[in-house]
Design an enzyme around this catalytic site. Sequence first.
Site, PDB file in Angstrom:
ATOM      1  N   SER A 182      -1.792   7.089  -6.239  1.00 32.31           N
ATOM      2  CA  SER A 182      -1.773   5.859  -7.015  1.00 32.31           C
ATOM      3  C   SER A 182      -3.060   5.747  -7.850  1.00 32.31           C
ATOM      4  O   SER A 182      -3.028   5.397  -9.035  1.00 32.31           O
ATOM      5  CB  SER A 182      -1.636   4.675  -6.054  1.00 32.31           C
ATOM      6  N   GLY A 223      -2.622  -1.916  -2.408  1.00 32.02           N
ATOM      7  CA  GLY A 223      -1.649  -3.007  -2.364  1.00 32.02           C
ATOM      8  C   GLY A 223      -2.242  -4.378  -2.646  1.00 32.02           C
ATOM      9  O   GLY A 223      -1.638  -5.407  -2.301  1.00 32.02           O
ATOM     10  N   HIS A 236     -13.035  -5.475  -3.671  1.00 37.28           N
ATOM     11  CA  HIS A 236     -12.879  -4.095  -3.205  1.00 37.28           C
ATOM     12  C   HIS A 236     -14.130  -3.652  -2.437  1.00 37.28           C
ATOM     13  O   HIS A 236     -14.241  -2.486  -2.071  1.00 37.28           O
ATOM     14  CB  HIS A 236     -12.676  -3.146  -4.393  1.00 37.28           C
ATOM     15  N   GLY A 291       5.543   1.593  -6.263  1.00 35.25           N
ATOM     16  CA  GLY A 291       5.581   0.665  -5.129  1.00 35.25           C
ATOM     17  C   GLY A 291       6.331   1.204  -3.925  1.00 35.25           C
ATOM     18  O   GLY A 291       7.082   0.469  -3.288  1.00 35.25           O
ATOM     19  N   ARG A 319       3.682   0.553 -10.581  1.00 34.59           N
ATOM     20  CA  ARG A 319       4.091   1.914 -10.911  1.00 34.59           C
ATOM     21  C   ARG A 319       5.390   2.220 -10.165  1.00 34.59           C
ATOM     22  O   ARG A 319       6.464   2.107 -10.709  1.00 34.59           O
ATOM     23  CB  ARG A 319       2.963   2.897 -10.575  1.00 34.59           C
ATOM     24  N   ARG A 328      -3.656   1.300   3.183  1.00 27.11           N
ATOM     25  CA  ARG A 328      -2.513   2.141   2.845  1.00 27.11           C
ATOM     26  C   ARG A 328      -2.854   3.586   3.178  1.00 27.11           C
ATOM     27  O   ARG A 328      -4.038   3.980   3.120  1.00 27.11           O
ATOM     28  CB  ARG A 328      -2.263   1.986   1.334  1.00 27.11           C
ATOM     29  N   LYS A 361      -6.108   0.521  -4.891  1.00 30.76           N
ATOM     30  CA  LYS A 361      -4.763   1.113  -4.884  1.00 30.76           C
ATOM     31  C   LYS A 361      -4.066   1.065  -3.521  1.00 30.76           C
ATOM     32  O   LYS A 361      -3.222   1.890  -3.205  1.00 30.76           O
ATOM     33  CB  LYS A 361      -4.765   2.560  -5.415  1.00 30.76           C
TER      34      LYS A 361
HETATM   35  P1  A3P Z   1       1.901   3.062  -6.690  1.00 30.19           P
HETATM   36  O1  A3P Z   1       0.925   3.530  -7.718  1.00 30.19           O
HETATM   37  O2  A3P Z   1       2.038   4.035  -5.553  1.00 30.19           O
HETATM   38  O3  A3P Z   1       3.208   2.684  -7.249  1.00 30.19           O
HETATM   39  P2  A3P Z   1      -3.339  -2.148  -6.047  1.00 30.19           P
HETATM   40  O4  A3P Z   1      -2.564  -3.381  -6.261  1.00 30.19           O
HETATM   41  O5  A3P Z   1      -4.253  -2.238  -4.854  1.00 30.19           O
HETATM   42  O6  A3P Z   1      -3.993  -1.665  -7.291  1.00 30.19           O
HETATM   43  O7  A3P Z   1      -2.293  -1.044  -5.600  1.00 30.19           O
HETATM   44  C1  A3P Z   1      -1.342  -0.629  -6.533  1.00 30.19           C
HETATM   45  C2  A3P Z   1      -0.136  -0.094  -5.819  1.00 30.19           C
HETATM   46  O8  A3P Z   1       0.643  -1.167  -5.309  1.00 30.19           O
HETATM   47  C3  A3P Z   1       0.745   0.672  -6.791  1.00 30.19           C
HETATM   48  O9  A3P Z   1       1.307   1.746  -6.026  1.00 30.19           O
HETATM   49  C4  A3P Z   1       1.760  -0.382  -7.172  1.00 30.19           C
HETATM   50  O10 A3P Z   1       2.957   0.130  -7.694  1.00 30.19           O
HETATM   51  C5  A3P Z   1       1.957  -1.097  -5.849  1.00 30.19           C
HETATM   52  N1  A3P Z   1       2.490  -2.456  -5.996  1.00 30.19           N
HETATM   53  C6  A3P Z   1       2.193  -3.357  -6.946  1.00 30.19           C
HETATM   54  N2  A3P Z   1       2.898  -4.490  -6.761  1.00 30.19           N
HETATM   55  C7  A3P Z   1       3.662  -4.298  -5.675  1.00 30.19           C
HETATM   56  C8  A3P Z   1       4.628  -5.107  -4.984  1.00 30.19           C
HETATM   57  N3  A3P Z   1       4.942  -6.312  -5.405  1.00 30.19           N
HETATM   58  N4  A3P Z   1       5.223  -4.568  -3.909  1.00 30.19           N
HETATM   59  C9  A3P Z   1       4.926  -3.342  -3.479  1.00 30.19           C
HETATM   60  N5  A3P Z   1       4.022  -2.520  -4.078  1.00 30.19           N
HETATM   61  C10 A3P Z   1       3.396  -2.996  -5.166  1.00 30.19           C
END
Ligand code: A3P
Length: 312
Positions: A157, A67, A127, A280, A278, A149, A65
């Site tokens: 997240s 990014g 991971h 972002g 979600r 992050r 989670k």
């Molecule tokens: P949120 O849940 O805070 O929205 P991971 O990819 O490591 O699983 O992390 C997921 C997080 O990255 C989520 O955060 C998601 O919305 C965000 N995310 C996914 N795609 C993204 C993008 N293109 N740009 C910025 N954030 C992104």
Amino acid sequence: ALPELDETDSKYKELILTLPKDEERVKHRKYQGFWYSERHLPGILAMQEVFKPRPNDVILASFPKSGATWLKALTFTTMHRDKYAFSDHPLLELNPHDCVPFIENHYAYRDEQYLETLPSPRVLATHSAYSTLPESIMTSTCPIVYICREPKDVLVSYWHMITKLEYLKEPPSFAQTFESFCEGRVHGGPVWEHVLEYYTKSLCNPEKILILKYKQMLECPIDGVMRLANFIGCPFSEDELKNGLVEKIIEFCSFDKLKDLDVNKNEIGNLKNSYFFRKGTVGDWKNCMTPVMANKLDKITEEKLRGFSFTF
Ligand code: A3P
């Protein structure tokens, strides 16, 4: 979903059953200093023992989670920019996780042969904490890009994600997840140690590990993508810069653009593609956490980072 540990015939099962266990709803075990979900451990152990990178692989590492989805899209698009036009691009049809697989998941599903079918140069993800990476990755020439992050946003997240997992009949409350997170008992946890290991290794070996920060990437994506491209050995040419290619890649991989694609709205399977998009943003923790919780987590972060020149 990955099978429960009881349902696998993994050769690592006996070893895993001896590891310290956490009895929360999401079962975790502590392996070499890090908690991993029981379902993922057979994959982590098999990867650690067997995986051999190719010299020109690029490895994307992250705490869950933080990014990874975004970093996968940016790296894949940057690396293969001569191969795919934006109008006919794999990311228009495939979720970033299907273009850039998590190595350990393929070991967990016993279809690691799939990784061998990917053409070079491959972009692969994990991971795994630095400590539990295969030795072969640590000693290879392939670059590791790590995205991190701020822990409060990671936690929020993460909680939103696990509340959607169908195999959790009774998802944990935010308060329960908060406690587990603070104690490090989440997949890949503790988050601070996960980040600081990669960070300190990157200081010793800046050519091997690049640290990117989610917040900085949002604030200044041009700088981030240029550093990424230089690091993985495909810097942008003068012409590409003049033609605004960096901006085009950023736009193509942006949250709004990817989230709106049919493939990423898809609601199939346990981990639905839509779960990875979600909000972002930075600072969404404010909508979930009480000031007391935020303060407690900030204190832990401050304590853990003491003595390191690292900030999120
Ligand atoms: P949120 O849940 O805070 O929205 P991971 O990819 O490591 O699983 O992390 C997921 C997080 O990255 C989520 O955060 C998601 O919305 C965000 N995310 C996914 N795609 C993204 C993008 N293109 N740009 C910025 N954030 C992104």
